[in-house]
Scaffold this active site. Structure first.
Site, PDB file in Angstrom:
ATOM      1  N   ASN A   1     -20.896   1.385  -2.938  1.00 31.13           N
ATOM      2  CA  ASN A   1     -19.849   0.628  -3.900  1.00 31.13           C
ATOM      3  C   ASN A   1     -18.848   1.626  -4.443  1.00 31.13           C
ATOM      4  OD1 ASN A   1     -22.207  -1.595  -3.615  1.00 31.13           O
ATOM      5  ND2 ASN A   1     -20.576  -2.690  -4.724  1.00 31.13           N
TER       6      ASN A   1
ATOM      7  N   LYS B   1      -6.231  -4.176  -3.129  1.00 32.96           N
ATOM      8  CA  LYS B   1      -7.326  -4.676  -2.362  1.00 32.96           C
ATOM      9  C   LYS B   1      -7.876  -6.183  -2.769  1.00 32.96           C
ATOM     10  CE  LYS B   1     -10.813  -2.281  -1.264  1.00 32.96           C
ATOM     11  NZ  LYS B   1     -10.812  -2.368   0.160  1.00 32.96           N
TER      12      LYS B   1
ATOM     13  N   SER C   1     -11.791  -4.370   5.608  1.00 34.15           N
ATOM     14  CA  SER C   1     -12.950  -4.090   4.665  1.00 34.15           C
ATOM     15  C   SER C   1     -13.360  -5.537   4.042  1.00 34.15           C
ATOM     16  CB  SER C   1     -12.665  -3.129   3.611  1.00 34.15           C
ATOM     17  OG  SER C   1     -11.625  -3.532   2.977  1.00 34.15           O
TER      18      SER C   1
ATOM     19  N   ASP D   1      -9.542  -9.428  -3.916  1.00 30.41           N
ATOM     20  CA  ASP D   1     -10.665  -9.860  -4.236  1.00 30.41           C
ATOM     21  C   ASP D   1     -11.781  -8.628  -3.792  1.00 30.41           C
ATOM     22  OD1 ASP D   1     -12.156 -11.824  -5.020  1.00 30.41           O
ATOM     23  OD2 ASP D   1     -13.078 -12.182  -3.326  1.00 30.41           O
TER      24      ASP D   1
ATOM     25  N   LYS E   1       0.717  -1.189   0.108  1.00 36.70           N
ATOM     26  CA  LYS E   1      -0.029  -0.118   0.102  1.00 36.70           C
ATOM     27  C   LYS E   1       0.796   1.242   0.026  1.00 36.70           C
ATOM     28  CE  LYS E   1      -2.378  -1.201   3.538  1.00 36.70           C
ATOM     29  NZ  LYS E   1      -3.275  -1.039   4.733  1.00 36.70           N
TER      30      LYS E   1
ATOM     31  N   TYR F   1     -18.491  -8.839   8.494  1.00 33.99           N
ATOM     32  CA  TYR F   1     -17.981  -7.421   8.260  1.00 33.99           C
ATOM     33  C   TYR F   1     -18.877  -6.376   8.387  1.00 33.99           C
ATOM     34  CZ  TYR F   1     -17.063  -3.191   5.679  1.00 33.99           C
ATOM     35  OH  TYR F   1     -16.729  -1.791   5.281  1.00 33.99           O
TER      36      TYR F   1
ATOM     37  N   SER G   1     -20.474   1.318   6.700  1.00 31.73           N
ATOM     38  CA  SER G   1     -20.609   0.604   5.557  1.00 31.73           C
ATOM     39  C   SER G   1     -22.306   0.435   4.836  1.00 31.73           C
ATOM     40  CB  SER G   1     -20.244  -0.517   5.401  1.00 31.73           C
ATOM     41  OG  SER G   1     -20.347  -1.438   4.428  1.00 31.73           O
TER      42      SER G   1
END
Length: 330
Positions: free
Chosen positions: A171, A180, A80, A182, A40, A144, A117
């Protein structure tokens, strides 16, 4: 001073870009750089900030009041993965860690903007209206989403949401998500599938009323998310649980077609069976109700799907430069 947790991640690093673009460089990044391949740290190359703090060290520094002058904490750091099955890990990282940050912000009167989320809405049987009124009725479909729901409920019951903002991201797609795996967006996956095979694979529908590839999502370009957060920093009277979407549902098929169009190609889509392990946990429709954010005063338009996909593909993915830096045009 502004602190961004998860600042080397997808939305966090895009937010650093947004702050840099407006001339703000007094930023501390909190993250863990060693857990992903590719790493990252590339998301931070070319961006400006004053210090980096390891994720595990951050709570203790807050407890010791070792970070004076904090104006705001933008808490994007979390696991996430919607397929993560280690419940204890999610509770530690997404719930307990967030409680420590929120408690500090309450004690020190520091502005808090944190990532909730759309996964908290579950199958959408109770709609997608934000705010705290429906909070106890929601039934997330995965651990999650449940970890995010737990913190939203804790923040509500402990008065945090009277001062802070929890953003229910829908999204999100765009630059800086290459690490990230998958969990990367369908745009990112579709682009690479097209480059490798000339085709895009989408799930067949296993629910009456939805065609293959006709499952719907509220796709939002990451730039729109960072603009919302920048506005929230400037408007501290806005608070509570707020959706971060566009208010428009589009199909995965439309998204794939937009990706082909950005590449100047005719669509070629293959529909594959959805794994049985996902079928009872899969959202067939999401669409953010955006009245609350608009009522709070946010009036910027959202990027249309085709425009966002084209910019992402042509300006970033096709240039083999899938991350933001201050030497690029905004």
């Amino acid at each position: 001073m502004i602190i961004i947790t998860g600042g080397a991640g997808f939305i966090g690093s895009a937010m650093l870009y947004e702050l840099n673009r407006s001339g703000h460089e007094q930023v501390i990044i909190v993250d863990d750089l060693g857990l992903t391949t590719p790493p990252k740290w590339r998301n931070l190359a070319g961006l400006r900030y004053v210090d980096f703090i390891a994720k595990d060290d951050f709570p203790a520094l807050l407890e010791r009041n070792a970070l004076p002058g904090i104006e705001a904490i933008i808490h994007m750091g979390a696991n996430s993965s919607t397929t993560e099955t280690d419940a204890d890990h999610l509770l530690r990282n997404n719930y307990e860690y967030s409680k420590k940050i929120a408690s500090y912000c309450m004690q020190k009167e520091v502005r808090l903007i944190y990532a909730s989320s759309a996964a908290t809405y579950g199958g959408g049987e109770h709609g997608y209206t934000d705010g705290t009124e429906p909070i106890d009725r929601l039934r997330p479909l995965n651990m999650y989403g449940y970890s995010k729901q737990l913190f939203d409920r804790w923040a509500f019951r402990n008065g945090v949401l009277e001062h802070a903002v929890g953003l229910k991201f829908f999204n999100v797609y765009g630059p800086n998500e290459y690490h990230k795996g998958d969990m990367s967006s369908v745009v990112y996956k579709a682009y690479h599938q097209i480059r490798e095979s000339g085709h895009v694979k989408l799930f067949r529908s296993h629910r009456e009323g939805y065609e293959d590839g006709g499952q719907e999502r509220d796709f939002i370009y990451v730039r729109d998310c960072t603009r919302i957060m920048a506005w929230l920093l400037e408007n501290p009277s806005a608070r509570g649980l707020l959706n971060a979407g566009t208010g428009t549902a589009r199909t995965f098929r439309e998204l794939a077609e937009a990706t082909f169009s950005a590449l100047g190609l005719q669509p070629s889509i293959e529909y594959i069976p959805m794994p049985e392990t996902l079928r009872d946990k899969y959202q067939y429709h999401t669409r953010a109700e955006m009245q609350s954010l608009r009522a709070a005063g946010y009036d910027l338009p959202f990027t249309p799907l085709e425009e966002g996909v084209r910019e992402y593909v042509c300006r970033h993915l096709m240039q083999e430069n899938p991350f933001l830096d201050m030497h690029q045009n905004p």
